[in-house]
Design an enzyme around this catalytic site. Sequence first.
Site, PDB file in Angstrom:
ATOM      1  CG  LEU A 110      -2.159  -1.194   1.354  1.00  0.00           C
ATOM      2  CD1 LEU A 110      -2.822  -1.068   2.488  1.00  0.00           C
ATOM      3  CD2 LEU A 110      -3.132  -0.977   0.609  1.00  0.00           C
ATOM      4  CG  ASP A 111       0.291   4.257  -2.887  1.00  0.00           C
ATOM      5  OD1 ASP A 111       1.024   3.456  -3.307  1.00  0.00           O
ATOM      6  OD2 ASP A 111      -0.421   4.876  -3.336  1.00  0.00           O
ATOM      7  CE  LYS A 112       5.866   8.442   4.868  1.00  0.00           C
ATOM      8  NZ  LYS A 112       6.948   9.298   4.201  1.00  0.00           N
ATOM      9  CG  HIS A 194       1.915   5.515  -6.936  1.00  0.00           C
ATOM     10  ND1 HIS A 194       1.472   5.978  -6.933  1.00  0.00           N
ATOM     11  CD2 HIS A 194       2.029   4.136  -5.608  1.00  0.00           C
ATOM     12  CE1 HIS A 194       2.813   6.654  -6.044  1.00  0.00           C
ATOM     13  NE2 HIS A 194       2.978   5.435  -5.362  1.00  0.00           N
ATOM     14  NE  ARG A 197      -2.917   7.412  -3.432  1.00  0.00           N
ATOM     15  CZ  ARG A 197      -3.010   7.474  -2.173  1.00  0.00           C
ATOM     16  NH1 ARG A 197      -3.333   8.958  -2.383  1.00  0.00           N
ATOM     17  NH2 ARG A 197      -3.117   7.318  -1.026  1.00  0.00           N
TER      18      ARG A 197
END
Length: 242
Positions: A110-112, A194, A197
């Site tokens: 998962l992204d930060k 990503h 997004r």
Amino acid sequence: MSGAFRLDRLLANMGYGSRKEVQQLVRSGLVTLDGAPVADADMRLKVEPELSSRMRVRGARLDPVPGMALMLHKPKGVTCSHKEAGTLVYDLLPSRWRAREPAISSVGRLDKETSGLLLLTDDGDLLHRIISPKRHVAKRYLATLARPLQGHEGAAFASGELMLEGEDKPLAPAVLEPLTPTTAWLTVTEGRYHQVRRMFAAVGNHVNELHRDRIGGLNLPGDLEPGTYRLMRDEDIAAVFT
Ligand code: URA
């Protein structure tokens, strides 16, 4: 890791120290099995989950044996990487676990700035089964958007023709379920960089907040607080594939 293992090798692989240090622990009577001190560090043991409730090291229950999987509620601001600056998801686990062999890894990333359900395991086969594109394991995200949905996004995501910038293969169909003008569930079966997004960017929007609440049929438990984790039971693993 299955079958019988020498105790000193097992505990060393679980991060309790070098084999010599483990042998010393055993000699000091600090490793017990079913309440009695273990006599020999070279005893062979069957590596099975029940061992954690039968064995104690320095009076504490043995960590989960190799072949384990965890579900973690990833908070925002924590990175899914073994080596990067800042707080890592592995920092949310007991420090001893960093020395485990086989190592514990996140199942995808998962992204930060994304929160929610993250699975971690030391079982390479399980990890590959979950991320394998052939399995089509669905991941559901709650996206909070900068601008209201226009109405065309669901069809674009479901088309199987949407291209992300810089890529040459269209995305597999994904399901959008709007909740309010600026919030929606999005369920995807791929794990591109990503992805969520970039999908909203491809339809002219911007994701302000992203949270994953489901992998396959496994929901993020409502009582699992951000930053905490829980061992997965067999039925949790089965739920991922339903
Ligand atoms: N898609 C994203 O954009 N970010 C994530 O963390 C997961 C899916």
